[in-house]
Design a protein around this motif. Structure first.
Motif, PDB file in Angstrom:
ATOM      1  N   THR A 152       7.107   2.898  -7.766  1.00 23.73           N
ATOM      2  CA  THR A 152       6.950   1.862  -8.791  1.00 23.73           C
ATOM      3  C   THR A 152       5.884   0.840  -8.416  1.00 23.73           C
ATOM      4  O   THR A 152       5.485   0.030  -9.240  1.00 23.73           O
ATOM      5  CB  THR A 152       8.272   1.099  -9.046  1.00 23.73           C
ATOM      6  OG1 THR A 152       8.614   0.340  -7.884  1.00 23.73           O
ATOM      7  CG2 THR A 152       9.395   2.043  -9.416  1.00 23.73           C
ATOM      8  N   LEU A 153       5.433   0.859  -7.166  1.00 23.16           N
ATOM      9  CA  LEU A 153       4.416  -0.100  -6.729  1.00 23.16           C
ATOM     10  C   LEU A 153       3.061   0.325  -7.256  1.00 23.16           C
ATOM     11  O   LEU A 153       2.643   1.461  -7.062  1.00 23.16           O
ATOM     12  CB  LEU A 153       4.362  -0.167  -5.191  1.00 23.16           C
ATOM     13  CG  LEU A 153       5.627  -0.651  -4.508  1.00 23.16           C
ATOM     14  CD1 LEU A 153       5.466  -0.529  -3.005  1.00 23.16           C
ATOM     15  CD2 LEU A 153       5.947  -2.074  -4.901  1.00 23.16           C
ATOM     16  N   ARG A 199       0.828  -1.207   0.000  1.00 23.95           N
ATOM     17  CA  ARG A 199       0.000   0.000   0.000  1.00 23.95           C
ATOM     18  C   ARG A 199       0.867   1.264   0.000  1.00 23.95           C
ATOM     19  O   ARG A 199       1.720   1.429   0.868  1.00 23.95           O
ATOM     20  CB  ARG A 199      -0.900   0.025   1.232  1.00 23.95           C
ATOM     21  CG  ARG A 199      -1.976  -1.008   1.196  1.00 23.95           C
ATOM     22  CD  ARG A 199      -2.941  -0.775   2.361  1.00 23.95           C
ATOM     23  NE  ARG A 199      -3.690  -1.996   2.558  1.00 23.95           N
ATOM     24  CZ  ARG A 199      -3.544  -2.791   3.610  1.00 23.95           C
ATOM     25  NH1 ARG A 199      -2.707  -2.493   4.570  1.00 23.95           N
ATOM     26  NH2 ARG A 199      -4.245  -3.891   3.710  1.00 23.95           N
ATOM     27  N   PRO A 200       0.608   2.178  -0.918  1.00 21.81           N
ATOM     28  CA  PRO A 200       1.371   3.441  -0.942  1.00 21.81           C
ATOM     29  C   PRO A 200       1.279   4.206   0.376  1.00 21.81           C
ATOM     30  O   PRO A 200       2.248   4.829   0.806  1.00 21.81           O
ATOM     31  CB  PRO A 200       0.728   4.233  -2.082  1.00 21.81           C
ATOM     32  CG  PRO A 200       0.119   3.190  -2.965  1.00 21.81           C
ATOM     33  CD  PRO A 200      -0.312   2.072  -2.052  1.00 21.81           C
ATOM     34  N   ALA A 201       0.131   4.161   1.051  1.00 22.21           N
ATOM     35  CA  ALA A 201      -0.037   4.879   2.322  1.00 22.21           C
ATOM     36  C   ALA A 201       0.919   4.340   3.388  1.00 22.21           C
ATOM     37  O   ALA A 201       1.445   5.104   4.202  1.00 22.21           O
ATOM     38  CB  ALA A 201      -1.480   4.775   2.796  1.00 22.21           C
ATOM     39  N   CYS A 202       1.145   3.039   3.366  1.00 20.74           N
ATOM     40  CA  CYS A 202       2.059   2.442   4.351  1.00 20.74           C
ATOM     41  C   CYS A 202       3.493   2.906   4.097  1.00 20.74           C
ATOM     42  O   CYS A 202       4.235   3.197   5.028  1.00 20.74           O
ATOM     43  CB  CYS A 202       1.976   0.919   4.308  1.00 20.74           C
ATOM     44  SG  CYS A 202       0.474   0.282   5.070  1.00 20.74           S
ATOM     45  N   TRP A 203       3.880   2.953   2.824  1.00 21.39           N
ATOM     46  CA  TRP A 203       5.229   3.408   2.483  1.00 21.39           C
ATOM     47  C   TRP A 203       5.405   4.873   2.856  1.00 21.39           C
ATOM     48  O   TRP A 203       6.424   5.258   3.414  1.00 21.39           O
ATOM     49  CB  TRP A 203       5.505   3.188   0.998  1.00 21.39           C
ATOM     50  CG  TRP A 203       5.846   1.776   0.706  1.00 21.39           C
ATOM     51  CD1 TRP A 203       4.999   0.717   0.623  1.00 21.39           C
ATOM     52  CD2 TRP A 203       7.161   1.250   0.497  1.00 21.39           C
ATOM     53  NE1 TRP A 203       5.707  -0.424   0.367  1.00 21.39           N
ATOM     54  CE2 TRP A 203       7.019  -0.130   0.277  1.00 21.39           C
ATOM     55  CE3 TRP A 203       8.433   1.828   0.461  1.00 21.39           C
ATOM     56  CZ2 TRP A 203       8.120  -0.951   0.028  1.00 21.39           C
ATOM     57  CZ3 TRP A 203       9.520   1.008   0.209  1.00 21.39           C
ATOM     58  CH2 TRP A 203       9.366  -0.364   0.004  1.00 21.39           C
ATOM     59  N   GLY A 212      -2.473  -2.478  -8.099  1.00 24.27           N
ATOM     60  CA  GLY A 212      -2.933  -3.811  -8.457  1.00 24.27           C
ATOM     61  C   GLY A 212      -2.453  -4.890  -7.514  1.00 24.27           C
ATOM     62  O   GLY A 212      -3.151  -5.855  -7.257  1.00 24.27           O
ATOM     63  N   GLU A 213      -1.249  -4.750  -6.982  1.00 24.55           N
ATOM     64  CA  GLU A 213      -0.697  -5.782  -6.116  1.00 24.55           C
ATOM     65  C   GLU A 213      -1.399  -5.821  -4.769  1.00 24.55           C
ATOM     66  O   GLU A 213      -1.470  -6.853  -4.136  1.00 24.55           O
ATOM     67  CB  GLU A 213       0.804  -5.564  -5.910  1.00 24.55           C
ATOM     68  CG  GLU A 213       1.591  -5.763  -7.186  1.00 24.55           C
ATOM     69  CD  GLU A 213       3.078  -5.593  -6.941  1.00 24.55           C
ATOM     70  OE1 GLU A 213       3.695  -6.487  -6.333  1.00 24.55           O
ATOM     71  OE2 GLU A 213       3.607  -4.561  -7.350  1.00 24.55           O
ATOM     72  N   SER A 214      -1.913  -4.695  -4.309  1.00 21.92           N
ATOM     73  CA  SER A 214      -2.546  -4.674  -2.988  1.00 21.92           C
ATOM     74  C   SER A 214      -4.016  -5.059  -3.059  1.00 21.92           C
ATOM     75  O   SER A 214      -4.614  -5.357  -2.045  1.00 21.92           O
ATOM     76  CB  SER A 214      -2.397  -3.296  -2.350  1.00 21.92           C
ATOM     77  OG  SER A 214      -3.096  -2.341  -3.124  1.00 21.92           O
TER      78      SER A 214
END
Length: 98
Positions: free
Chosen positions: A84-85, A49-53, A88-90
């Motif tokens: 780059t994440l 998750r982008p928010a976690c990063w 879709g992966e989450s």
């Protein structure tokens, strides 16, 4: 078969080790992403998750988990990797949690 579980240092959700991204601090105190999950050193895990990063890099959470200071260059490299994440992966983890 036993599937190793790890916890995201940001959101504290547990997940399969392979489903999380390992950040490692080497014995030389270099911090980097460990795609293999096998590099030598102290590791911490983040979900996709982008928010976690964003939270892990803007607060002392990740530095505390790795027991080191994150310099500006390392922080930029990790932010570049986070960009780059894709979402879709989450989506499959989010669906599983529902």
């Amino acid at each position: 078969k036993h599937i190793p579980q790890r916890t995201c240092v940001s959101c504290r959700e547990k997940g399969d080790k392979r489903g999380l991204i390992r950040i490692v601090r080497s014995p030389e105190h270099d911090v980097s992403v460990d795609p293999t999950g096998k590099k030598n050193g102290r590791g911490a895990y983040l979900c996709h998750r982008p928010a976690c990063w964003e939270r892990a890099l803007s607060t002392p959470i990740l530095a505390r988990a790795l027991n080191t200071e994150l310099n500006d260059e390392t922080r930029r490299e990790l932010e570049k990797y986070a960009a780059t994440l894709g979402d879709g992966e989450s989506s499959d983890r989010t669906a599983a949690a529902s």
